[in-house]
Design an enzyme around this catalytic site. Structure first.
Site, PDB file in Angstrom:
ATOM      1  N   SER A   1       6.854   6.049   3.455  1.00 19.13           N
ATOM      2  CA  SER A   1       8.089   6.654   4.143  1.00 19.13           C
ATOM      3  C   SER A   1       7.464   7.211   5.367  1.00 19.13           C
ATOM      4  CB  SER A   1       9.119   7.374   3.452  1.00 19.13           C
ATOM      5  OG  SER A   1       9.811   6.840   2.699  1.00 19.13           O
TER       6      SER A   1
ATOM      7  N   ARG B   1       6.062   5.873   8.088  1.00 21.29           N
ATOM      8  CA  ARG B   1       6.071   4.950   9.363  1.00 21.29           C
ATOM      9  C   ARG B   1       4.790   4.324   9.384  1.00 21.29           C
ATOM     10  NH1 ARG B   1      11.279   4.237   9.668  1.00 21.29           N
ATOM     11  NH2 ARG B   1      10.621   2.941  11.700  1.00 21.29           N
TER      12      ARG B   1
ATOM     13  N   LEU C   1       4.463 -17.440  -1.229  1.00 13.75           N
ATOM     14  CA  LEU C   1       3.891 -17.135  -2.694  1.00 13.75           C
ATOM     15  C   LEU C   1       4.189 -15.559  -2.644  1.00 13.75           C
ATOM     16  CD1 LEU C   1       0.518 -18.792  -2.021  1.00 13.75           C
ATOM     17  CD2 LEU C   1       2.455 -19.635  -3.693  1.00 13.75           C
TER      18      LEU C   1
END
Ligand code: MYA
Length: 421
Positions: A180, A182, A421
């Site tokens: 959190s 960024r 994948l």
């Protein structure tokens, strides 16, 4: 890959709401959420549909000149620095593995976390034509500890009638202690820059989260191979009116494959398998275009990574292919079991036997190899066998996305041929 949504079996369809499947209301809410980063990117926006439904399909932004691409890496917070991760280096692959095994995708209830093996990561990151410039890490400057990662590998993806050179982006991960802040947008901008430097202007990726804007929304289904363990670790629940003994009986499979002559794929099969897969993939709206070299890399059996079986003459015509990859999950905080061994359906083509029989063989072969569960998305022709082969719907979705490529209509899962994948 998948899933970026780690999902578990729903014991009963009526429990879906209780087990965290987003309702349409949740998806609408996600669509209305602000996306400070994604709103700046050349991706289909949730609002574009309402405001400009008739923009042409194809590239959203024209390609730049490579010499005009920004030369300097994007700026990281001052305590961190960029690195490229050399997956051939014994120590560096351990660093990537360790970051992911402790910090990568978990299910909604934080009971399971993907545990991609070192061998698997090497395989997934060393696709033909790969560059370590697209295996990007972030280290703490003082300790040199690897705290974030993102990767890309080159691919040719056909979207409807256009074959587009793209990067397949995967393994985006930020250490739990740095969430959190960024950092993810910086990683995404940096890999975009490095992909641009190689004259590539489109990308494909999948995620369990809703971002602007899914090209397709698919669901995982799970087929119990070892129901007792799955129930013991909380992956699935005993259905109503069922005992453990009846559940074990319900999921019991024959000891040996049903199709006579089914055998592991060999190097001599590569040309025939490439031809088979190429024809098969033509029917989907989005699918990879795979060379013999890529087929050899992706499908030749590798212990603990990928299993492929064929029906047909050695070195001659191959009529059928089934394949699955190995992606275990760590079971978080269970005193008895530490790992869930999961097989993920990969590319399957049936021409001489019914698809349901071929997939039964895939289940039998996975069971022989001691897998606990066999997972498949509702993509390709999978819908045709999921229910009959006793797969149950999972509690998460996998969304497919394209970067800098617009399609005006959302695809149905059965129009998706690409497996990530
Ligand atoms: S999907 C697997 C993703 N990994 C995990 O889920 C592992 C566990 N989680 C984490 O490590 C972190 O939570 C991650 C986010 C790293 C996911 N894809 O730094 P933040 C947006 C794209 O504060 P964090 C995979 O590997 C989010 O909406 N964007 O958040 C494919 C918000 O933006 P906006 C995502 O939680 C990756 C912003 O990031 C994702 O600390 C494809 C918040 O940043 C996600 N999975 O870190 C990447 N999750 O405000 C795109 C969150 O706008 C490639 N966000 O909503 C694009 C193509 C690039 C190449 C183009 C070439 C031409």
């Amino acid at each position: 890959k998948l899933m970026e949504a780690m999902t578990r079996t729903l014991a009963n369809a009526d429990m879906r709401g209780a087990r965290g499947v987003p309702s349409n209301k949740d998806l609408d809410a996600a669509a209305k959420a602000a996306h400070a980063f994604w709103e700046t990117q050349p991706v289909t926006q949730f609002s574009a549909e309402r405001s400009a439904p008739e923009l042409p399909e194809g590239a959203i932004q024209p390609p730049q000149k490579v010499e005009d691409v920004r030369q300097e890496p994007y700026k990281l917070p001052s305590a961190y620095e960029w690195c490229t991760c050399d997956v051939n280096d014994a120590q560096e692959i351990v660093e990537v593995y360790t970051l992911l095994t402790n910090n990568y995708v978990e299910d909604d209830d934080n009971m399971f976390r993907f545990d991609y093996s070192k061998e698997f990561l090497r395989w997934a990151l060393k696709l033909p034509g790969y560059t370590s410039q697209w295996h990007i890490g972030v280290r703490a400057k003082t300790s040199k500890k690897l705290v974030a990662f993102i990767s890309g590998v080159p691919a040719r993806i056909r979207v409807q009638s256009a074959v587009v050179r793209m990067a397949e982006i995967n393994f985006l991960c930020v250490h739990k202690k740095l969430r959190s802040k960024r950092l993810a947008p910086v990683l995404i901008r940096e890999i975009t820059r490095r992909v641009h430097l190689r004259d590539t202007w489109q990308a494909v990726y999948t995620a369990g989260v809703v971002l602007p804007k899914p090209l397709a929304t698919c669901r995982y289904w799970h087929r119990s191979l070892n129901p007792k363990k799955l129930i013991d670790v909380g992956f699935s629940r005993l259905a109503r009116n069922m005992t453990m003994a009846r559940t074990i009986k319900l999921y019991k499979l024959p000891e040996q494959p049903l199709s006579p002559g089914i055998r592991p794929m060999h190097p001599a099969d590569v040309p025939a398998v490439t031809a088979l897969v190429t024809t098969y993939l033509q029917q989907f709206a989005i699918a990879p275009v795979l060379s013999e070299e890529e087929i050899a890399h992706l499908l030749l059996p590798a212990a603990g990574v990928v299993s492929s079986y064929v029906i047909g003459g050695e070195g001659g015509r191959v009529s059928d292919l089934c394949s699955f990859y190995t992606l275990p999950s760590s079971i978080i905080g269970n005193p008895e079991h530490s790992t869930l061994k999961a097989a993920y359906s990969f590319y399957n083509v049936a021409t001489s036997v019914p698809l349901e029989q071929l997939m039964t063989d895939a289940l039998i072969l996975a069971k022989q190899d001691d897998f606990d569960v066999f997972n498949a998305l509702d993509i390709q022709h999978n819908e045709a066998f999921l229910k009959d082969l006793k797969f149950g719907p999972g509690d998460g979705f996998l969304h497919y996305y394209l970067y800098n490529w617009r399609l005006n209509k959302e695809l149905q899962p059965r129009q998706v041929g690409l497996v990530m994948l």
